[in-house]
Structures are given as structure tokens and as C-alpha cells.
Design an enzyme around this catalytic site. Structure first.
Site, PDB file in Angstrom:
ATOM      1  N   CYS A 174       0.864   4.145  -0.955  1.00 48.23           N
ATOM      2  CA  CYS A 174       0.106   2.874  -0.897  1.00 48.23           C
ATOM      3  C   CYS A 174       0.715   2.115   0.328  1.00 48.23           C
ATOM      4  O   CYS A 174       0.200   1.287   1.048  1.00 48.23           O
ATOM      5  CB  CYS A 174       0.007   2.024  -2.177  1.00 48.23           C
ATOM      6  N   HIS A 189       3.368  -2.424  -5.706  1.00 46.55           N
ATOM      7  CA  HIS A 189       2.204  -1.713  -5.053  1.00 46.55           C
ATOM      8  C   HIS A 189       1.853  -2.494  -3.956  1.00 46.55           C
ATOM      9  O   HIS A 189       1.773  -3.590  -3.803  1.00 46.55           O
ATOM     10  CB  HIS A 189       1.248  -1.850  -5.898  1.00 46.55           C
TER      11      HIS A 189
END
Length: 962
Positions: free
Chosen positions: A241, A872
Site C-alpha cells: 500500500c 496502512h
């Protein structure tokens, strides 16, 4: 005729001198015709029978249909080579036999020699879409790959403007990209008989030869989907990510994306730059951008790009989590070097200002920068700042102007931190309580205890702080230790200690672990004992040294674990065992070693010659040992005489608390046992009791890891420990299942402080920029060499902004790493979405009319959610064509509104200068309730990159809240 004779002499002279350096080609002429021409010229008789007639090379061809040269023709035997000027003269005088092609041959510059290329290479040309239809074409070794590409576009009627790439296929069927179209056929190692395959990019941005995986909602939509170009997700390949976030930010940087979409990069690929990646990073990035902006994909799988990045930057190999800003830095530098227009970088010696005007020094620095660095990255992202260093000793001032690609600005750091801890009360029936306390960031463990004391009314002197990990104590802290050693992710437990009347030197802090026996024996650990595994939450207890017998500790532990360890009811009396043989019992007890875990007294003594305590494990001859199957047993009080009588109990046993109702009931049951034997009878020689009650668990001295080391507790040997002793209570699986309540043991309650929303510190982006331009002193690890003092100095340093780029990248330094601390700053940075004015931060307060303004609008944000080790990354970005904000979460893309963008997760900001912003060419989409947001079908791949965190959670504290 006279002219021909003179010309003949010139031709012979040139041939003799081998003067072919100044000409680029030669023509092949049949030797027989040339000899006849020579004879004709030498005789000077125009009516001579030696008149050569038209130039005829028929003898050199295999056939007159293909006009292929015969193999192995020899110069000066089968043919001669004449200069271009001579050929054109001969052709004008004599003409050429009909339909025969002139045999022009180039001069090839081979290593250390020049050679006429009589036999050009013959290559098969075909399209990737129709490889059966191949044509044969001759090319010189000096021809460029681009000339082959032009010939193929013409031969196969490829539409103008199509993006093409070529592959070289050798006889072994392996294919290799012909990436550098400026390379010669010779340097590309092309030879006769090889095949060159051309492919053109598909409308969806992919290549036919390496069509990547594309996320589709259904098979039917593979060719029918049409979406907004640029609104395309990127599939998470496994903790990628960070890469997806960086790519989405760059994808939504208009000048860079348009540069690639318009194929401007093709002619600027630098294949020879030793600092670059041979153009491979630029090409891989271009492929991703072409696919994302084709408008034909929900989501693209950037696997090839990920592989290229890992190949050239080993830190990004594999699938570990990384920093999006670090990848962004590598990618911008890699794209710059791959697209650098400067092919040969010259050495430039940098000069100090030496009192010159800033304007003069800045212009010189920028010119020097462009002499070595000139690319679309420089055009778009590079600015200039002024660096001023001052020596603290001689006050020498050094001024330089340095380029930058992004600004890494610090965040104001709070002097306090919020910690979450679990408080474990002395009350055995009280559940652990989770507290949130505010402590000084540079404080000590004592400050944590003081803050917790205000909430619990327990004096700090009765607290001990420990880091619990994987059912054991990772570290037990001293009051004077720094809180910086405790990370936010650590599971911190604070234990309340009892106040004992004994002197401190007569007390010991005992660490208690819980272990479960396995059903198999661990013959690898000395003695062939049963294997064990830790479970539950460990405890810390204050115990008098005089109360460390097995019996006293057993009762103390039962009391301490009373909330989730149930005592047996009278109706479910534990299995009783019998001992019939006095002699066997005597042998078992006097040996002191049984099949399972031995019974010992824990005698704690202080060694005046050493700074540490010792635990000596001695055979407990007065207390019955384990039975032969290794299970711990306890003799009934009435059977053992003085062993369990109230008068002979240790102080620790008597002070362990009032007996419960269950204990009183047990005492009543025990009184029914047979009378005690005479006091003078040896306990091992007396008649063995037939009624013996099994203990719930046994006690074993262990190390800090909760394991019994080889030799520990065998034969009464003394074992030295550090100042912190550890013991474990071992449960057999069936006993644990019956009497240990795991659900109750895991429960905890939340203090009111946990319900109060955490107040995030809020700062303005302007404050961060001011900190960036504040004077600072260099750290010891990075001193400056003073040319006057002739030594390294911890000088002061000040950075000032001089000129700003078209696209300004601002990196918020949320991750703070110092010699003593590591943390992520969760402050909310208030940054404007438009009209960010840098005029007040530029060192030049007055700008000329030719210089651009310094107002910027936000175009993209890279976000980071989570902590230091895991988290994230996502992206907010504004589409250049329709002006709509989108939220990119790996392969999932949704509409976003401006009020969602400013959060404490913002990590990297992208701003574009207002004078370069182009108005949207498309209307904004309808984002009302009836419009559906665009999402990828690959929802499974959209989960957060918390894989590492989840793995870690399996070995950390897991508790249930009420």
C-alpha cells in the site's frame, strides 16, 4: 575517353591507398566487367572490342529474381569495391543492365578497423499480432534500431503516432527487448536469420506480449468498461500500500502524467547514465500510468513495476511494509536519472559564496545544477534553498545554494505523551483496569506511577511496572528508567504490591508464570520432564523470604488467583492415591527426585559476598513428594502431623488472608482423617497415609523466559539467579480445564480515562515551515568541517527557501527517531487546500515580473494510518480532467469531499503552483446519493496492511473487555 582515362587513374590510386576513411559507402561491381573496363580505358580505342557495355553484375547473383548475392564471394576475385563518386560516374557513362539493383555497401566502423559491409544482415520482420506473415529485409550493421522500426511501420502500415516496441527473437526462440532505439544493429547484436517482432500498445495501456492482470467486475466487462481516466485502483500485492499511495500521488500530478501520456519520455530515455536504471524504471512507470489513464480498468496490478523497483533498490525487495515517502524519493530520483537529458555529466567544483551577493551565487548554483541534471523531474519538482553554516569557534560563515526535490518539515513536538496501561490491584477479585495517563515525554517510570497513583489512590512506592509479551515479562522496569524505553505498542502492566512488616532485605519480588503441561515428555531438557507452554497473564508479588516454602507459596498463589481459579467442592474431591510400601515411600522421599517435578523448599538467602540473591532448591523431606506418575500430591493435615497445623504455619501462610468458606469446609473434611503419628517418628519411616489429596498445580523455579533450564532443581544443587527470581505454576491439562476459568482470566475493565477522546495536538502547516527555516545546531553524528579551524565543528545551520518548483512536495516528518526515542506524531496539521502562500517564506521578498507567483493549491495527499511498525497507506487526489477529489485505498476508489482531506493521517502533501493549474476539461461527476462510487471487484485484496501486526498480536496480550 580522355576523361575516363584520368578518372581510371584516380580510381586505381584510391584503391591502392585504401582511402575509404572519408567515404561512408562503396559499390560492388563484377570483377570481369571492371577488368574489361580497365582494358578499354588503357587501350584508348573507342572502337575496341574491349568496350565493357552496361554495368552487369549478373554473375554475382544467385538468381535474377531475388538478386541475392552468392555466398562466399571474394573481393578482387569476384568483385571490386569502388567509391560512391566513381560509381556514379560509371553509371552515368555506361548505364546498368535493366532491373539490376545497385549494390551499395556501407563502411562499418568495427573495433580497431574499418570494413566494407559486402553482406548486410537479413532480418525477418513481423507483427506480434501476425507472426506467420514475416518479410525479409536487409539492414546495415550501422543502421539504428529506429530505422528498423520505421521500416516495419511502413511495411505493415502501422498508423502514425502509434506507440511501438520491438523484440529480438533468436534461433533458440528466446526474446529480448530492443529498448534503446538509438543503438546500432551491430551494438544490438542482431545477425542474419534473426526475427524482429513489433507490437503496438493496446487502447487500455497494456502491451499484447505482457498483458498484466487487470481487476474486472466480470468477464463480460473486460472490453466494455469505460471509466474516468486516472480513477483507477492499484491492487495490493502484499504490504504494497505504501507503493500504491506514492504512485497515486504522482499519477495525479498533471505535468508529469501528461509528459508520459504524450510519449515525450520515449525520446528522452537515457540508457547510458551510470546513475540511472537503463531506462527500465521510467518504462515500467510509464506502463502503469498508461494503464491507469486508459479509462478501461477498475484496478491495475503493478507487479512488473514492483519487480523493477526491487531489482534496482534492494531495500524494497520482498513484501515488507515500507515508507511511502522513501519510495517516492527513490522513484523521483530514478525517473530523473532515467530521463536525464545530460548524457555526459561534467565535473563541477562547487564554490562558496565568499561574500558575493545571494542573487549571483543562487544563479550560479542553478546553472551548475542544470549542467548535470536536466529532466522533466527537475522541470517539475526541483527548487532551490539557501544553506547557511556558522562555525561556533571562529564564526566562519559558509553560504551555499542547494537544489531540493521535496521539503521535509518537522512537526512541533509535545512535551507530554499519553500512555495506556493495565493496573493490577492487590484485590484478587478485582479485574485489571485499563487506564490512560498523561506523562512527561522525557519522564521516568516513577512519573508513570505518580500519574497512575492519582487515579487509583495507590502510593507509587507500592507499584512495579512491567512489559508483558507472550505470557512472560519482557522487562521489569526500575523507577529511575526513562519512559522513552516504553513504546506505544508495548503492553504495560502496573502491579500493586503488598506492604509487608519485614525489612526490605527480608522481602523478595517474585515473578509468577502460568504453564500448562503437555501430554508428552520433553526428553531434551535434562531429566526427561514433561514439556510445558506458557499461558495467561503473569503476576508480580511481594513475598517474605521466610514464607517461600512450597506449602506457603501454594496457598498464596491460590489466594492471588482466586478470581479465576476455582477450589474443588467437597462433592468433587480429587482422586485419592494409596501408598502401601513404607520402604518405597521412604526411598522416594529421601531421593528427592521424582518422575515429574520435584518437591522442594524455596530457601532464600542473601549472600554477603555477592550482589544477587540465590535460590537454593532443597529436598523437602518433611513434606510428601510427588507420586510415581509425576502428579503433585498433598497429604491431609491430620495425616502429616505438624506439616499443616496452624501452630507451625509460616508467617506468610498466616498473613495470606482470612480463610474463605470453601477453605473452612475443606478444613472440616480434613479433620476426619486418621490421628497424627508420634512426633518423634521420622516422617519418612511412619506408616504411609492411604488418603492423599492431589494439588491443583505444582511449583517450579524457572528462568526469565519461563523455562526450566537443564539441571535446574535437580539433586538439591544451588542455582544463581539475577536479583529477580521467577517461578512457574504448572497445570496438568485436565486440572486446568476443570479449575482454571480462561474467560474470566482474560477479562478487564476500562477506566473512565479511556472514554475521554484523545485530544490530538493541532498545528498549522505554516508553523512546520517556520520550524524548517529555524536555526539549529548540527548533531554530533553530522558535524561540519570548518575550512578555517581545519576541524569538524557542531556549527549552527539555517535553511531558507530561495525558489520554488511548479509542484511542491511537502513531507510531514511524523516519524521521529532520536538516540533515545522512536515515535509517530499524530498531530493534526491544518493545511490549506488552496491559496497556500509561500511569499512570506521566500528569502527574496521582491520578485520580478518574470518570476512566477508563490501561491499553491493542493492536488494530492499520501496518508498513513497506524504506528511505527505497521499501518496502512491511502491517498486523496484530485483528478486533473474533472476536478473531482477521490479516495484511493489500494484497489478501491471512492468519491471524496474536501472536508475529509485534512486528518492526522496526512503524511505527504502535493501542491501545484496556481499559474500552472489547467482548468478541468470535463464536468464534475454527480456524487449525490444516487451515484455509485467506483470500487474494485477485488475487495479481498483491499484489506489493510496490518499482516505483520496481526502476526504480532498472536504473541502479545489478548484480553476481553467488559
Amino acid at each position: 575517353m580522355m576523361e575516363a582515362a584520368v578518372f581510371y587513374e584516380c580510381v586505381l590510386k584510391e584503391q591502392c591507398n585504401n582511402v575509404c576513411v572519408c567515404v561512408c559507402c562503396r559499390y560492388v561491381v563484377d570483377r570481369r566487367w571492371f577488368d574489361q573496363w580497365k582494358e578499354f580505358v588503357e587501350t584508348g580505342d573507342q572502337n575496341s572490342t574491349s568496350f565493357p557495355g552496361q554495368i552487369d553484375n549478373a554473375e554475382l547473383f544467385e538468381d535474377l529474381d531475388s538478386y541475392h548475392l552468392k555466398d562466399r564471394l571474394v573481393e578482387d576475385e569476384d568483385f571490386v569495391l569502388v567509391p560512391a563518386e566513381a560509381w556514379h560516374k560509371l553509371l552515368s557513362w555506361y548505364g546498368m543492365v535493366d532491373d539490376q539493383p545497385p549494390l551499395e555497401r556501407k563502411v562499418v566502423d568495427l573495433p580497431s578497423t574499418l570494413k566494407v559491409e559486402v553482406y548486410p544482415i537479413e532480418i525477418f520482420l513481423c507483427l506480434h499480432s501476425n507472426m506467420e506473415n514475416a518479410v525479409t529485409t536487409k539492414f546495415s550493421r550501422t543502421d539504428s534500431i529506429h530505422s528498423i522500426q520505421r521500416a516495419m511501420c511502413q511495411a505493415f502500415s502501422v498508423p502514425p503516432g502509434s506507440e511501438c516496441r520491438l523484440w529480438m527473437k533468436s534461433s533458440d526462440s528466446s526474446c529480448e527487448r530492443l529498448r534503446n532505439v538509438h543503438m546500432s544493429v551491430l551494438d544490438a547484436c542482431l545477425s542474419s536469420g534473426m526475427t524482429v517482432i513489433m507490437e503496438t500498445r493496446n487502447a487500455d495501456g497494456t502491451w499484447p506480449s505482457s498483458r498484466p492482470q487487470i481487476m474486472r467486475n466480470s468477464v463480460e466487462e473486460q472490453d466494455s468498461y469505460r471509466g474516468q481516466p486516472g480513477v483507477c485502483g492499484l491492487t495490493n500485492l502484499g504490504n504494497t500500500c505504501f507503493m500504491n499511495s506514492a504512485l497515486q500521488c504522482l499519477s495525479n500530478t498533471p505535468p508529469l502524467t501528461e509528459y508520459f501520456l504524450q510519449n515525450s519520455y520515449v525520446d528522452e530515455l537515457n540508457f547510458t547514465n551510470p546513475l540511472g536504471m537503463k531506462g527500465e524504471i521510467a518504462e515500467a512507470y510509464a506502463d502503469v500510468i498508461k494503464q491507469m489513464w486508459s479509462g478501461r480498468h477498475y484496478s491495475v496490478v503493478p507487479r512488473v513495476f514492483k519487480t523493477k523497483v526491487g531489482h534496482f533498490a534492494s531495500q524494497f525487495l520482498g513484501y515488507q511494509q515500507h515508507d511511502s515517502q522513501e519510495l517516492l524519493s527513490f522513484l523521483l530520483d530514478g525517473l530523473h536519472e532515467d530521463l536525464n537529458r545530460v548524457k555526459n555529466k561534467e565535473y563541477i567544483e562547487l564554490r562558496d559564496a565568499d561574500g558575493r551577493q545571494d542573487q549571483e551565487v543562487a544563479e550560479e548554483a542553478w546553472r551548475n545544477h542544470l549542467r548535470r541534471n536536466d529532466s522533466v523531474i527537475v522541470d517539475t519538482f526541483h527548487g532551490l534553498f539557501k544553506s547557511t553554516l556558522v562555525c561556533p569557534e571562529c564564526h566562519k560563515v559558509s553560504v551555499t545554494f542547494d537544489p531540493f526535490c521535496y521539503l521535509s518539515v518537522p512537526l512541533p513536538v509535545s512535551k507530554e505523551r499519553v500512555m495506556e496501561v493495565f493496573f493490577v490491584s492487590l484485590d484478587p477479585y478485582a479485574k485489571p483496569v485499563q487506564h490512560r495517563v498523561v506523562v512527561p515525554k522525557a519522564g521516568k517510570v516513577s512519573d508513570l506511577c505518580s500519574a497512575l497513583s492519582e487515579m487509583t489512590s495507590v502510593p507509587p512506592t507500592q507499584m512495579v511496572v512491567a512489559d508483558v509479551f507472550n505470557h512472560r515479562f519482557y522487562k521489569i522496569y526500575n523507577m529511575g528508567e526513562s519512559l522513552s524505553a516504553i513504546l506505544d505498542r508495548d503492553d504495560i502492566f502496573v502491579y500493586e504490591l503488598s506492604v509487608l512488616e519485614e525489612q526490605p532485605e527480608e522481602q523478595v519480588l517474585l515473578a509468577l508464570y502460568l504453564r500448562e503441561r503437555s501430554h508428552y515428555r520433553d526428553y531434551g531438557s535434562g531429566g526427561g520432564s514433561y514439556g510445558t507452554s506458557l499461558f495467561g497473564h503473569p503476576l508480580l508479588l511481594n513475598v517474605p523470604r521466610s514464607s517461600c516454602s512450597q506449602e506457603a507459596l501454594y496457598n498464596l498463589f491460590l489466594q492471588r488467583l482466586a478470581r479465576y481459579v476455582r477450589l474443588p467442592d467437597p462433592s468433587e474431591e480429587l482422586e485419592e492415591e494409596e501408598e502401601d510400601d513404607e520402604e518405597e515411600l521412604y526411598k522416594t522421599q529421601t531421593n528427592g527426585i521424582s518422575d515429574g517435578i520435584n518437591l522442594y523448599f524455596l530457601v532464600l538467602r542473601s549472600d554477603p559476598q555477592a550482589e544477587e540473591n540465590h535460590i537454593q532448591l532443597l529436598p523437602d523431606h518433611g513434606d510428601p513428594g510427588e507420586n510415581s506418575n509425576g502428579s503433585q500430591s498433598q497429604t491431609e493435615p491430620g495425616c502429616s502431623g505438624d506439616a499443616n497445623s496452624a501452630d507451625d504455619m509460616d508467617p506468610g501462610e498466616q498473613s495470606s488472608g482470612p480463610p474463605t468458606e470453601e477453605e473452612n469446609e475443606e478444613d472440616k473434611q480434613e479433620e476426619a482423617c486418621s490421628p497424627s503419628p508420634p512426633a518423634n517418628e521420622h516422617p519418612a519411616k511412619r506408616r504411609a497415609c492411604h488418603v492423599r489429596r492431589k494439588r491443583l498445580f505444582s511449583i517450579q523455579a524457572v528462568n526469565s523466559n519461563g523455562t526450566t533450564e537443564r539441571g535446574m532443581g535437580e539433586g538439591g544443587s544451588a542455582v544463581s539467579f539475577s536479583s529477580q527470581p521467577y517461578v512457574a505454576i504448572d497445570w496438568e491439562p485436565d486440572m486446568k480445564k476443570r479449575f482454571y476459568n480462561e474467560n474470566e482470566a482474560e477479562k478487564y475493565v476500562k477506566h473512565a480515562s479511556m472514554e475521554v477522546p484523545q485530544q490530538h495536538m493541532t498545528v498549522q502547516l505554516q508553523q512546520c515551515i517556520e520550524l524548517f527555516t529555524t536555526v539549529e545546531t548540527l548533531e554530533e553524528e553530522n558535524p561540519w568541517y570548518c575550512p578555517v579551524c581545519k576541524k569538524h565543528q557542531l556549527s549552527t545551520k539555517k535553511l531558507d527557501l530561495w525558489s520554488l518548483p511548479e509542484v511542491l512536495i511537502i513531507h510531514l516528518k511524523r516519524f521521529s527517531y532520536t538516540k533515545f526515542t522512536r515515535e509517530k506524531l499524530d498531530s493534526i496539521v491544518e493545511f490549506p487546500l488552496r491559496d497556500l502562500d509561500f511569499s512570506g517564506f521566500l528569502l527574496r521578498k521582491t520578485l520580478s515580473s518574470e518570476e512566477p507567483p508563490s501561491r499553491y493549491d493542493l492536488i494530492a495527499v499520501s496518508n498513513h494510518y497506524g504506528g511505527l511498525r505497521d499501518g496502512h497507506y491511502t491517498t486523496y487526489a484530485k483528478n486533473k480532467d474533472n476536478g473531482q477529489w477521490y479516495y484511493f485505498d489500494d484497489s478501491k476508489v471512492t468519491y471524496a469531499t474536501e472536508d475529509q482531506i485534512v486528518t492526522n493521517a496526512a503524511y505527504v502533501l502535493f501542491y501545484q503552483r496556481q499559474d500552472k493549474i489547467r482548468k478541468p476539461t470535463l464536468p464534475a461527476p454527480n456524487t449525490g446519493p444516487t451515484s455509485s462510487s467506483q470500487t474494485s471487484s477485488d475487495t479481498a485484496s483491499c484489506k489493510d496492511d496490518e499482516d505483520a501486526a496481526e502476526l504480532g498480536a498472536a504473541s502479545s496480550i489478548t484480553m476481553e473487555t467488559e
